[in-house]
Design a protein around this motif. Structure first.
Motif, PDB file in Angstrom:
ATOM      1  N   ASP A   1     -36.244  40.540 -19.565  1.00 55.00           N
ATOM      2  CA  ASP A   1     -35.621  40.326 -18.252  1.00 55.00           C
ATOM      3  C   ASP A   1     -34.599  41.402 -17.919  1.00 55.00           C
ATOM      4  N   GLU A   2     -33.783  41.788 -18.907  1.00 62.02           N
ATOM      5  CA  GLU A   2     -32.672  42.691 -18.640  1.00 62.02           C
ATOM      6  C   GLU A   2     -33.065  44.164 -18.732  1.00 62.02           C
ATOM      7  N   LEU A   3     -33.903  44.507 -19.712  1.00 63.30           N
ATOM      8  CA  LEU A   3     -34.201  45.919 -19.965  1.00 63.30           C
ATOM      9  C   LEU A   3     -35.672  46.273 -19.820  1.00 63.30           C
ATOM     10  N   GLY A   4     -36.529  45.255 -19.746  1.00 62.86           N
ATOM     11  CA  GLY A   4     -37.956  45.522 -19.655  1.00 62.86           C
ATOM     12  C   GLY A   4     -38.540  46.082 -20.938  1.00 62.86           C
ATOM     13  N   VAL A   5     -37.984  45.709 -22.107  1.00 60.90           N
ATOM     14  CA  VAL A   5     -38.473  46.219 -23.386  1.00 60.90           C
ATOM     15  C   VAL A   5     -38.735  45.051 -24.321  1.00 60.90           C
ATOM     16  N   ASP A   6     -39.460  45.341 -25.409  1.00 64.42           N
ATOM     17  CA  ASP A   6     -39.708  44.357 -26.457  1.00 64.42           C
ATOM     18  C   ASP A   6     -38.662  44.509 -27.553  1.00 64.42           C
ATOM     19  N   PRO A   7     -38.496  43.478 -28.392  1.00 58.47           N
ATOM     20  CA  PRO A   7     -37.576  43.613 -29.527  1.00 58.47           C
ATOM     21  C   PRO A   7     -38.010  44.754 -30.437  1.00 58.47           C
ATOM     22  N   ARG A   8     -37.038  45.327 -31.128  1.00 59.58           N
ATOM     23  CA  ARG A   8     -37.365  46.425 -32.033  1.00 59.58           C
ATOM     24  C   ARG A   8     -38.196  45.900 -33.207  1.00 59.58           C
ATOM     25  N   PRO A   9     -38.942  46.788 -33.881  1.00 62.61           N
ATOM     26  CA  PRO A   9     -39.880  46.341 -34.931  1.00 62.61           C
ATOM     27  C   PRO A   9     -39.229  45.497 -36.023  1.00 62.61           C
ATOM     28  N   GLY A  10     -37.997  45.811 -36.418  1.00 62.12           N
ATOM     29  CA  GLY A  10     -37.357  45.054 -37.488  1.00 62.12           C
ATOM     30  C   GLY A  10     -37.187  43.594 -37.147  1.00 62.12           C
ATOM     31  N   LEU A  11     -36.864  43.318 -35.883  1.00 61.31           N
ATOM     32  CA  LEU A  11     -36.685  41.938 -35.452  1.00 61.31           C
ATOM     33  C   LEU A  11     -38.024  41.204 -35.420  1.00 61.31           C
ATOM     34  N   SER A  12     -39.054  41.894 -34.933  1.00 58.84           N
ATOM     35  CA  SER A  12     -40.389  41.279 -34.888  1.00 58.84           C
ATOM     36  C   SER A  12     -40.919  41.015 -36.292  1.00 58.84           C
ATOM     37  N   GLU A  13     -40.662  41.948 -37.194  1.00 54.09           N
ATOM     38  CA  GLU A  13     -41.105  41.760 -38.582  1.00 54.09           C
ATOM     39  C   GLU A  13     -40.414  40.551 -39.220  1.00 54.09           C
ATOM     40  N   LEU A  14     -39.112  40.384 -38.937  1.00 53.88           N
ATOM     41  CA  LEU A  14     -38.382  39.242 -39.482  1.00 53.88           C
ATOM     42  C   LEU A  14     -38.965  37.942 -38.941  1.00 53.88           C
ATOM     43  N   GLN A  15     -39.341  37.932 -37.652  1.00 53.68           N
ATOM     44  CA  GLN A  15     -39.947  36.718 -37.093  1.00 53.68           C
ATOM     45  C   GLN A  15     -41.232  36.349 -37.849  1.00 53.68           C
ATOM     46  N   GLN A  16     -42.054  37.368 -38.113  1.00 52.86           N
ATOM     47  CA  GLN A  16     -43.300  37.102 -38.837  1.00 52.86           C
ATOM     48  C   GLN A  16     -43.034  36.596 -40.248  1.00 52.86           C
ATOM     49  N   ARG A  17     -42.044  37.159 -40.905  1.00 51.71           N
ATOM     50  CA  ARG A  17     -41.723  36.716 -42.268  1.00 51.71           C
ATOM     51  C   ARG A  17     -41.219  35.279 -42.275  1.00 51.71           C
TER      52      ARG A  17
ATOM     53  N   LEU B   1     -42.095  32.990 -39.994  1.00 51.43           N
ATOM     54  CA  LEU B   1     -43.277  32.165 -39.723  1.00 51.43           C
ATOM     55  C   LEU B   1     -44.099  31.940 -40.985  1.00 51.43           C
ATOM     56  N   GLN B   2     -44.156  32.965 -41.840  1.00 51.81           N
ATOM     57  CA  GLN B   2     -44.941  32.879 -43.072  1.00 51.81           C
ATOM     58  C   GLN B   2     -44.150  32.297 -44.227  1.00 51.81           C
ATOM     59  N   ALA B   3     -42.887  31.908 -43.975  1.00 57.70           N
ATOM     60  CA  ALA B   3     -42.004  31.391 -45.032  1.00 57.70           C
ATOM     61  C   ALA B   3     -41.983  32.344 -46.221  1.00 57.70           C
ATOM     62  N   ASP B   4     -41.795  33.612 -45.932  1.00 56.94           N
ATOM     63  CA  ASP B   4     -41.774  34.650 -46.963  1.00 56.94           C
ATOM     64  C   ASP B   4     -40.730  34.311 -48.022  1.00 56.94           C
ATOM     65  N   PRO B   5     -41.152  34.134 -49.292  1.00 57.24           N
ATOM     66  CA  PRO B   5     -40.169  33.803 -50.345  1.00 57.24           C
ATOM     67  C   PRO B   5     -39.071  34.844 -50.481  1.00 57.24           C
ATOM     68  N   GLY B   6     -39.354  36.080 -50.097  1.00 61.83           N
ATOM     69  CA  GLY B   6     -38.343  37.125 -50.211  1.00 61.83           C
ATOM     70  C   GLY B   6     -37.133  36.898 -49.326  1.00 61.83           C
TER      71      GLY B   6
END
Length: 1016
Positions: free
Chosen positions: A274-290, A292-297
């Motif tokens: 809404d504010e910048l017209g961009v997606d989250p940076r890769p590190g944030l997206s990667e953390l979301q996936q981890r 979701l997968q309940a990454d033990p790390g």
């Protein structure tokens, strides 16, 4: 840029100040006689621009003059030309007299910064000025290295960076906290000009990077629950800063709040689009996936570099080995070989089994000491109390082990499984020996095993642990005759034994070759120089002086204890018998004096003499305990030998009196003027006297386990049951603090049952009041209502007005929670009448404050404020700070609803401080919750979210699910107010689930918040 590089951020473009060279020889010129004003100057730019000479503030003039000073300070000794200063102060549109103004500002600053300079110069003395003119410009010189707060902050940040690189996270965190504490509001606050604005932005960015670095280290050390509140506020203040969002997601995930963590990502993605017209940076997206997968790390803190071996705490908890250890050479070699093989194996476990007194602990400690070199990272030890009625809980032991290994209290999780996982993680890569002494069974031991290669565990128990997978089992038998004689000789002395070898063999044979029995007999003989070995042997030969020796089990141990007991002096024997009667893990010197009915000094002498005989242990200075089997034996002796038999009951009655009188003293000092202490059962033995409220609180919480054990023990006798109930009532702080709430509740249930079984209606009514308080604190309002109603009926039948008063008061506040306002007002009005009849002014004040809340709920705001204020006036007049805090809490609620938000926040903050100081966790958490409501009403959503988060943390494990639902609802509103609607939705869903399970009417309100219209 939101990302923060590894290590601690450095402030951009900062250099150390130049320093003017100083003479190498001491000055003998006249200027040495002048005060060294420049050495005492200090400046701040991390906030308002200010100056001090020593502790005295120095006037820095108008905003433009402060802007000039800031520009010179930030150049750190470098010269700024007049043109540069004009540009710094006014930018592209300077006034026509800008140069003259700069010169005027510089002249004024020189006078205030170096007031003696003109006098020295007019006196012909060379003087070094702080503000110097040079090459058509100006500079600030000759300041001490720590004269500027920015320089100090930069040095601390550098120190923190080095500490973090070296793996010293605790030091790095603390150093960064010190650096961040130097900020005092907005950098260069109130300073005009383009240069100041540029520097403000630069230094604020650096501050945020430092905050992110410190929070990152907080999470590395497991402080995720505490970090959530701060990160919530920071993300509200800086919504586009993705690094803060990333840290918040990780903190929430590690706090068990996965849905909220994912909601933070959804909120962030929507906001950036809404504010910048961009997606989250890769590190944030990667953390979301981890997530979701309940990454033990993600469950374990990540470290940028392995810590050196010297950094972790190195526990050395092994008890001292006995200097006269004898024999067992085959077992020593066998166990030593097992421990030596720990390196490269998953884990080396050896379990020693045998009857009590056979020397399992002595052997295990001796072998552990010999193997210390193979375990350079430390040795852990715990007595698991497996033979007692209350064995050590594995989660409690794990908490102690984690603290010994350097884990902060705030980083230790609650559940057994999480603690065991963290324990294994902390031990990973280390070589630690764990000695688990006196275990009950394999189930108690399993969570305490290291589970990593390089570590080893030694376990002692009375039972063979055949179900402990992978353990090397050793059955420890009694000593051989030669080993037994050698041990006896080492303790008694070669000279005394050599001439009476036959008698010595008779002694060790009479002891059944049991090491503990031999040690007791030999110690008594060594302490009596007039005895010969034959005298001791003759005593043992007389069966009237010892029990028949049996071949196995406790009877063999009992025979050994009989030997030591038979050699005690009469006063020692009486102390041994009577002290063994008291339940509880240990006993204080003052409590022991009550049991024995002796002065404290005489009691200490007796107890220390029993310690010398090994029949009693010194648990800590001023505290004593029995070995579990010795306690059982001491009780058997009391039943057999104590005359008259009534003295057993008298001893326990004195102990009960001591605890009741002391608990009443704590209650009285915390609640001046409260009449409860005047209505307690009379005591014939005095309690302790306390100098101040904190000393009283310290005693109550230190003695909580022993006090509750005494209450449970007294419940079994009708003549002591009423005093036991009154003691629990006087100690009801234990139920509200959260420290001992489970034990308190179990004790209250037992007392109610005991009073009912004995047909003691008056006692049952009072016991029910302790249970009403427990149910109220836990949010079980229907149960509390039922018990309070029964308490009123029983108390009225026995003409005991005090429980009637407090039961009415309790029913009034319960009716408020259940929206039965008319019932609540009736109960509270009658409570006020009853309290007034008793002359109990604090009770009247309590009911008035609760009635204030009824008025508030029914729209009578003005009278609600007046009632709460009346309660405050009563408490303040009596000096009752703790109850006064409850009244201020009630007034804060009324002021909130009347729109006087600043006053409401002040009253609630006053209450919060008292509750924290008094260790009242329930009310501390509720005050934070109410402050969050005030913040919401004042449109301070970020602060509301922070206070609600803190309330959740404080109320963990206390207050019940209904109160948790209330806090979650407010937290959701606050999060929605700062744009984190996804996370707010998760909070409301959890709250709705709580309310629906409880059948609470609040469920409909929360479901409305979750509707599509509200969510949008």
């Amino acid at each position: 840029m939101d990302g923060v590089p590894d290590g601690v951020p450095r402030v951009p473009e900062q250099r150390r100040p130049d320093s003017t060279p100083t003479p190498s020889e001491p000055s003998t010129t006249p200027e040495a006689q002048w005060p060294a004003e420049t050495a005492a100057l200090r400046f701040s730019v991390l906030g308002p621009v200010r100056a001090w000479r020593g502790d005295e503030p120095v006037a820095t003039g108008s905003p433009q003059q402060r802007a000039l000073l800031a520009a010179l300070l930030l150049r750190e000794g470098r010269t700024a030309t007049a043109a540069e200063l004009i540009d710094a102060l006014w930018g592209e549109e300077p006034p026509s007299q800008a140069l003259a103004a700069v010169r005027t500002y510089a002249s004024r600053l020189r006078k205030v910064l170096d007031p003696g300079g003109e006098a020295r110069r007019s006196g012909g003395t060379a003087a070094t000025a702080v503000l110097v003119s040079e090459s058509g410009g100006y500079a600030v010189r000759d300041l001490a290295e720590d004269a500027l707060d920015l320089t100090v902050a930069q040095d601390l940040a550098t120190e923190a960076e080095k500490a973090r690189s070296a793996g010293e996270l605790c030091h790095a965190r603390e150093t960064l906290r010190r650096a961040l504490a130097l900020w005092d509001g907005e950098t260069l606050a109130g300073v005009p000009g383009p240069y100041a604005e540029t520097q403000r932005v630069r230094l604020e960015e650096w501050r945020l990077q430092l905050v992110e670095s410190r929070l990152d280290m907080d999470l590395e050390q497991g402080c995720h629950a505490e970090a959530v509140s701060e990160l919530t506020a920071l993300t509200a203040a800086h919504p586009l800063r993705e690094r803060l969002r990333e840290l918040l997601m990780l903190a929430l995930y590690r706090s068990g709040r996965q849905a909220e963590a994912l909601a933070v990502y959804a909120d962030t993605r929507r906001l950036l689009a809404d504010e910048l017209g961009v997606d989250p940076r890769p590190g944030l997206s990667e953390l979301q996936q981890r997530i979701l997968q309940a990454d033990p790390g993600l469950a374990e803190p990540s470290s940028p570099a392995p810590e050196p071996a010297a950094v972790p705490v190195r526990p050395a908890q092994l008890p001292a080995t006995v200097p006269d250890f004898t024999g067992r050479s085959g077992f020593v070699r066998e166990l030593g070989d097992i421990l030596a093989s720990a390196e490269g194996r998953v884990m080396a476990v050896s379990a020693l089994a045998g009857i009590g007194g056979v020397g399992k602990t002595t052997l295990a400690v001796h072998v552990a000491h010999q193997a210390r070199a193979a375990f350079p990272d430390g040795q852990l030890y715990v007595d698991l109390q497996g033979a007692g009625a209350r064995v050590a809980e594995p989660e409690t032991v794990l908490g102690s082990f984690l603290r010994a290994l350097g884990t902060a209290d705030s980083a230790i999780p609650d559940s057994l499984e999480e603690r065991a996982a963290l324990y294994r993680s902390v031990l990973a890569g280390r070589r630690v020996l764990v000695l688990l002494d006196n275990a009950r069974d394999a189930a108690q031991v399993r969570p305490l095993l290291p589970g990593t290669d390089g570590c080893a565990a030694l376990v002692t128990s009375r039972v063979r642990m055949v179900d402990l997978a992978g353990a090397h089992l050793i059955d420890l038998d009694v000593m051989s005759p030669d080993e037994a004689l050698a041990l006896f000789t080492k303790i008694v002395g070669e000279e005394r034994v050599a001439s009476e070898r036959k008698a010595a063999l008779d002694v060790v044979a009479a002891c059944g070759f049991l090491p503990l029995a031999i040690r007791i007999a030999a110690s008594r003989l060594a302490a009596r120089r007039t005895w010969t070995v034959s005298v001791l042997a003759a005593k043992l030969a007389d069966e009237r002086r010892r029990l028949d020796e049996l071949q196995a089990g406790d009877l063999a141990v009992k025979a050994t204890f009989e030997l030591g007991y038979g050699q005690l002096e009469p006063a020692q024997a009486r102390a041994f018998r009577l002290l063994g009667l008291a339940d509880g893990p240990d006993i204080s010197l003052a409590a022991a004096a009550a049991v024995l009915d002796l002065p404290v000094e005489d009691t200490e002498d007796l107890l220390e003499s029993l310690v010398d005989t090994s029949l009693l242990e010194s648990a800590a200075p001023g505290r004593y305990r029995f070995h579990d089997l010795v306690r059982l034996y001491a009780r058997a002796c009391a039943e057999r030998d104590e005359l008259p038999p009534s003295e057993r009951g008298s001893a326990l009655s004195r102990l009960l009196d001591f605890y009741l009188a002391s608990a009443a003293g704590v209650y009285a000092i915390e609640r001046p003027g409260d009449r409860l202490v005047d209505h307690l059962e009379a005591t014939s033995y005095p309690g302790l006297r306390f100098d101040n409220r904190h000393a009283a609180q310290d005693w109550l919480y230190a003695e909580a386990i022993c006090l509750l054990a005494c209450v449970r023990q007294a419940a079994g006798r009708p003549e002591t049951l009423p005093r036991a109930i009154d003691m629990l009532w006087a100690a009801h702080d234990l139920s509200e603090s959260g420290a001992n709430s489970k034990e308190y509740e179990a004790t209250a249930q037992a007392l109610v049952g005991a009073a009912r079984s004995h047909g003691l209606g008056r006692a049952e009514a009072r016991a029910l009041m302790t249970l009403v308080n427990v149910h109220h604190v836990s949010g079980r309002f229907e149960q509390a209502e039922e018990e309070a109603e029964r308490a009123i009926r029983l108390a009225q039948e026995s003409d005991d007005l005090l429980p009637v008063c407090w039961a009415r008061n309790a029913r009034g506040i319960i009716a408020l929670y259940q929206n039965r306002h008319a019932d609540g007002e009736e109960h509270l009005s009658r409570a006020i009448e009853h309290f007034r009849a008793l002359g109990d002014r604090p009770g009247v004040a309590a009911a008035l404050c609760n009635l204030s809340r009824i008025h508030l709920a029914t729209g009578r705001t003005q009278s609600a404020v007046a009632l709460a204020q009346e309660g405050i006036d009563i408490y303040d007049a009596m000096g009752n700070a703790l109850r006064g805090a409850n009244a201020r809490y009630a007034l804060g609620l009324a002021l909130t609803q009347s729109g006087e938000l600043n006053s409401a926040a002040e009253r609630l903050q006053e209450a919060l401080e008292v509750f924290r100081d008094s260790r009242q966790r329930l009310w501390e958490g509720m005050s934070l919750f109410r402050l969050a409501e005030v913040d919401l009403a004042a449109r301070r959503a970020a602060r509301a979210a922070a206070n609600a988060e803190m309330a959740l943390t404080v109320l963990r494990g206390i207050g019940g699910e209904w109160r948790r639902g209330n806090v979650l609802t407010v937290l959701g509103r606050a999060l929605s107010g700062i744009g984190q609607s996804g996370r707010a939705h998760v909070c409301w869903q959890e709250a709705a689930g709580i309310y629906e399970e409880l059948g609470s009417p609040e469920a409909a309100e929360v479901r409305a918040l979750l509707s599509p219209v509200q969510a949008a």
